[in-house]
Motif scaffolding. Sequence first.
Motif, PDB file in Angstrom:
ATOM      1  N   THR A   7       0.653  -1.031  -0.117  1.00 53.60           N
ATOM      2  CA  THR A   7      -0.242  -0.181  -0.106  1.00 53.60           C
ATOM      3  C   THR A   7       0.970   1.494   0.089  1.00 53.60           C
ATOM      4  N   ASN A   8       2.017   1.112   0.037  1.00 53.11           N
ATOM      5  CA  ASN A   8       2.915   2.068  -0.204  1.00 53.11           C
ATOM      6  C   ASN A   8       4.284   1.849  -0.524  1.00 53.11           C
ATOM      7  N   GLY A   9       5.403   2.854  -0.700  1.00 50.13           N
ATOM      8  CA  GLY A   9       6.619   2.077  -1.318  1.00 50.13           C
ATOM      9  C   GLY A   9       7.842   1.891  -0.466  1.00 50.13           C
ATOM     10  N   PHE A  10       7.375   1.762   0.818  1.00 45.55           N
ATOM     11  CA  PHE A  10       8.499   1.630   2.018  1.00 45.55           C
ATOM     12  C   PHE A  10       8.368   0.029   2.336  1.00 45.55           C
ATOM     13  N   LYS A  11       9.672  -0.422   2.309  1.00 45.44           N
ATOM     14  CA  LYS A  11       9.746  -2.020   2.573  1.00 45.44           C
ATOM     15  C   LYS A  11       9.965  -1.995   4.128  1.00 45.44           C
ATOM     16  N   ASP A  12       9.231  -2.959   4.483  1.00 46.84           N
ATOM     17  CA  ASP A  12       9.405  -3.425   5.968  1.00 46.84           C
ATOM     18  C   ASP A  12      10.520  -4.550   6.185  1.00 46.84           C
ATOM     19  N   GLU A  13      11.318  -4.244   7.269  1.00 41.16           N
ATOM     20  CA  GLU A  13      12.404  -5.264   7.593  1.00 41.16           C
ATOM     21  C   GLU A  13      12.034  -5.824   9.121  1.00 41.16           C
ATOM     22  N   GLN A  72       3.401   2.653  17.116  1.00 37.76           N
ATOM     23  CA  GLN A  72       3.205   3.294  15.866  1.00 37.76           C
ATOM     24  C   GLN A  72       2.661   4.647  15.873  1.00 37.76           C
ATOM     25  N   ARG A  73       3.264   5.427  14.847  1.00 35.82           N
ATOM     26  CA  ARG A  73       2.952   6.749  14.755  1.00 35.82           C
ATOM     27  C   ARG A  73       2.477   7.039  13.411  1.00 35.82           C
ATOM     28  N   LEU A  74       1.278   8.094  13.240  1.00 38.35           N
ATOM     29  CA  LEU A  74       0.921   8.403  12.175  1.00 38.35           C
ATOM     30  C   LEU A  74       1.862   9.376  11.236  1.00 38.35           C
ATOM     31  N   TRP A  75       2.693  10.197  11.793  1.00 35.60           N
ATOM     32  CA  TRP A  75       3.571  11.089  11.104  1.00 35.60           C
ATOM     33  C   TRP A  75       4.810  11.077  11.783  1.00 35.60           C
ATOM     34  N   ARG A  76       5.901  10.768  11.139  1.00 33.56           N
ATOM     35  CA  ARG A  76       7.383  10.695  11.514  1.00 33.56           C
ATOM     36  C   ARG A  76       7.762  12.259  11.854  1.00 33.56           C
ATOM     37  N   ASP A  77       7.281  13.142  11.158  1.00 35.23           N
ATOM     38  CA  ASP A  77       7.492  14.749  11.291  1.00 35.23           C
ATOM     39  C   ASP A  77       6.202  15.476  11.169  1.00 35.23           C
ATOM     40  N   GLN A  78       5.537  15.317  12.186  1.00 37.95           N
ATOM     41  CA  GLN A  78       4.323  16.266  12.250  1.00 37.95           C
ATOM     42  C   GLN A  78       4.517  17.677  12.400  1.00 37.95           C
ATOM     43  N   LEU A 111      10.483  -3.523  11.741  1.00 38.79           N
ATOM     44  CA  LEU A 111      10.301  -2.033  11.560  1.00 38.79           C
ATOM     45  C   LEU A 111       9.603  -1.857  10.047  1.00 38.79           C
ATOM     46  N   GLY A 112       8.563  -0.829  10.220  1.00 44.39           N
ATOM     47  CA  GLY A 112       7.791  -0.891   8.974  1.00 44.39           C
ATOM     48  C   GLY A 112       6.908   0.487   8.901  1.00 44.39           C
ATOM     49  N   GLN A 113       6.360   0.757   7.859  1.00 44.44           N
ATOM     50  CA  GLN A 113       5.208   2.030   7.682  1.00 44.44           C
ATOM     51  C   GLN A 113       3.944   1.327   7.036  1.00 44.44           C
ATOM     52  N   GLU A 114       3.036   1.338   7.960  1.00 37.22           N
ATOM     53  CA  GLU A 114       1.822   0.646   7.531  1.00 37.22           C
ATOM     54  C   GLU A 114       0.842   1.517   6.834  1.00 37.22           C
ATOM     55  N   HIS A 115       1.017   2.865   6.897  1.00 37.09           N
ATOM     56  CA  HIS A 115      -0.124   3.780   6.274  1.00 37.09           C
ATOM     57  C   HIS A 115       0.236   3.913   4.698  1.00 37.09           C
ATOM     58  N   PRO A 116      -0.995   3.804   3.933  1.00 36.18           N
ATOM     59  CA  PRO A 116      -1.196   3.800   2.400  1.00 36.18           C
ATOM     60  C   PRO A 116      -0.590   5.255   2.121  1.00 36.18           C
ATOM     61  N   ASP A 117      -0.075   5.087   0.750  1.00 35.29           N
ATOM     62  CA  ASP A 117       0.242   6.469   0.236  1.00 35.29           C
ATOM     63  C   ASP A 117      -0.998   6.746  -1.199  1.00 35.29           C
ATOM     64  N   ARG A 118      -1.794   5.869  -1.279  1.00 34.57           N
ATOM     65  CA  ARG A 118      -3.009   6.047  -2.316  1.00 34.57           C
ATOM     66  C   ARG A 118      -4.152   5.480  -1.735  1.00 34.57           C
ATOM     67  N   GLU A 119      -5.239   5.565  -2.602  1.00 34.88           N
ATOM     68  CA  GLU A 119      -6.537   5.093  -2.171  1.00 34.88           C
ATOM     69  C   GLU A 119      -7.319   4.749  -3.362  1.00 34.88           C
ATOM     70  N   VAL A 120      -8.271   3.871  -3.297  1.00 35.75           N
ATOM     71  CA  VAL A 120      -9.018   3.527  -4.654  1.00 35.75           C
ATOM     72  C   VAL A 120      -9.862   4.705  -4.875  1.00 35.75           C
ATOM     73  N   SER A 121      -9.862   4.895  -6.325  1.00 41.75           N
ATOM     74  CA  SER A 121     -10.596   5.979  -6.878  1.00 41.75           C
ATOM     75  C   SER A 121     -12.053   5.415  -7.136  1.00 41.75           C
ATOM     76  N   ILE A 169      -2.133   9.866  -2.047  1.00 47.29           N
ATOM     77  CA  ILE A 169      -2.635  10.806  -0.771  1.00 47.29           C
ATOM     78  C   ILE A 169      -1.661  11.646  -0.740  1.00 47.29           C
ATOM     79  N   ARG A 170      -1.789  12.949  -0.510  1.00 44.19           N
ATOM     80  CA  ARG A 170      -0.826  14.153  -0.527  1.00 44.19           C
ATOM     81  C   ARG A 170      -1.281  14.969   0.731  1.00 44.19           C
ATOM     82  N   PRO A 171      -0.294  15.200   1.524  1.00 36.37           N
ATOM     83  CA  PRO A 171       0.812  14.313   1.869  1.00 36.37           C
ATOM     84  C   PRO A 171       0.417  13.035   2.382  1.00 36.37           C
ATOM     85  N   ALA A 172       1.429  12.001   2.147  1.00 35.53           N
ATOM     86  CA  ALA A 172       0.942  10.809   2.733  1.00 35.53           C
ATOM     87  C   ALA A 172       1.674  10.517   4.074  1.00 35.53           C
ATOM     88  N   PRO A 173       0.983   9.764   5.099  1.00 37.05           N
ATOM     89  CA  PRO A 173       1.622   9.386   6.537  1.00 37.05           C
ATOM     90  C   PRO A 173       2.804   8.823   6.148  1.00 37.05           C
TER      91      PRO A 173
END
Length: 474
Positions: free
Chosen positions: A270-276, A358-364, A296-306, A324-328
Motif C-alpha cells: 500500500t506504499n513504497g516503503f519496505k518493512d524489515e 506506531q505513529r501516524l507522522w514521523r515529522d508532524q 520496522l515498518g510503515q503501514e500507512h497507505p500513500d494512495r486510495e482507490v478511486s 494521498i498528498r501528503p502521505a503519512p
Amino acid sequence: MQQRISTLEAEVAELKAAVHQLQANASAPTSQPHLVLASAPVLPTTLPESAAPTPDPIANISAVTVAPVTPQSPAASPTQATATTTSALSPDDSKTLSFLHGTTINVALDGYYDYNFNAPVGRVNLLRAYDVLSNEFSLNQADVIFDHPADVADGRRWGGRLDLQFGQATDTLQGNPNNEPRPDIYRNIFQAYGTYIAPIGKGLEIDFGKWGSSLGIEGNYTKDQMNYSRSFFFDFLPFYHMGIRASLPVNDKFTINYWVVNGTNQVEATNGFKDELFGFVYKPTKAITWTANYYLGQEHPDREVSLTPTNPVPVQPGLDFVAIRPAPNGRTHIFDNYITWQPTPKLTVALEGDYFLQRLWRDQAPGESAAPQHVIGGAAYLQYQFTPRMTFATRAEYLSDRGGLFSGITQALKENTVTFDYKFADGFLMRYEWRRDYSNQPSFLSDTQGLLLKQQTTATVGLLWWWGRKEGAW
C-alpha cells in the motif's frame, strides 16, 4: 565276464563316494556342482544269481559329469524389488517418481460449536480471531498443503510450499480491505513460497513469496496450538507477509533471521516503503527455545482507490488509484519475544512478551513526531499431557491497548483459557475449552442492541481431523 563285473563294482564305489561328497557340500554358500548323469547299457540278464552285484540305486550309472551351477537366488529384498520395478519404468515415469520423492500432500479440517453466555446480538464473539461465531455449528477452516521441502542431504537445494485455506478463518486471516487493495485475488492462499538453500556457511535458507508470520508464538493450524481459541495478540500481530526472507544457522544453537517484505498483511503493497525484520532463534539446550524479533515498518497507505475512473484506458478492478498528498510516513516498531521450555516430555511452559508502537507522522511539526499509539503485554502458557490421549492446557493473557490500535478504544484486556484435549486416534482430536474475556471498559456484545458489557464467557467444542505424510507441526 567276472572281470567286467569287478570293473563295474569299482566304478560304482567311486560314484558313491563322489555323491556323498557332493551331499556334504550341498549346504555351502558357494556355487555347487551338480551331476549330469548319462544312462548306461543294461547288464546282461543271463548272469548267474551268485555273480550278480548287490542291487544299488545307482548301479546302472556308467558315467558322471560334474559341472558348476549357480545356486537358486533367495527371494528378492524390497530394495531389489523396487530397483527392478523402477528399471521396468519408462524414463519419464522414473523422473516423475524422483520428483515426487519427499513431497507431501496434507489435508486438515477444523470445525467447532461455541456457546457465548452473553447471548450476543448477531451471535458474534468480539475480539476473537477464529472462533468468531457463537451458538451455532461452524467450519473454522479446511486446508490443503502441498510441501516439497529442500533437502541438501538428498541433493536437492530447492523446494516449495503451497497452503490453500477455506472457511471462516480465511476471512479473518486473509484479505482485509484496509490492508489489501485487491483482497479477493489472494484470499484462499495462506502460504505460497519457494525455497533455495545457498551453499553459504551451514546453509543459507532463502524463501520468496507469501508466508505466515512468525511474530507471536501462536500459528494458523489449530492442531499445533495448545488452545483452540487464539490469543488477543495472535489477532493483533501480523498474520502474513509477502517478500523475501533469509535464515542462517551460525551453529547448532543460534540462527539469525532477516526479512524484507511489502508490509504487514499485505501481498500487494500500500506504499513504497519496505518493512524489515531482524531476529534470532537461540536454543541453549534441547528443552529451551528463545525467539526474538524486531520489526520496522510503515503501514500507512500513500494512495486510495478511486471511486471514479481516472485513467484513459481500462484497468483491472482495484487498480484505479489516486495519490494521498501528503502521505503519512510514521513508523511501526514491533518488539516480539517468546520462549518455550519443556522440562519433561509431558510438560511444556511458554511465555510471550510484545511491545507495539506506531505513529501516524514521523515529522508532524518541526522537531516533533505524532503522538504514539502503544500495545503492550504478554501471555503465559502451560500444557501437560496426562496420557497419550489426554492433554490439559491453560493460558493467561494481558493486553494494554493505548490508543485503540487493537480494539478501537483505550482499554486493558485480559483473558483466561482452559483447554482439554482427547485424541481419539492419530489425526482425530476433540478439544473442549472454557474462556473468559474481560476489560476495564465495556467492550463485549450483550443480548441487548447497543448495550456493551465488560466481559464475555464462552464454552467451545472443537473437532479436528488431519491426514498426510507431513510430520510435526504444519
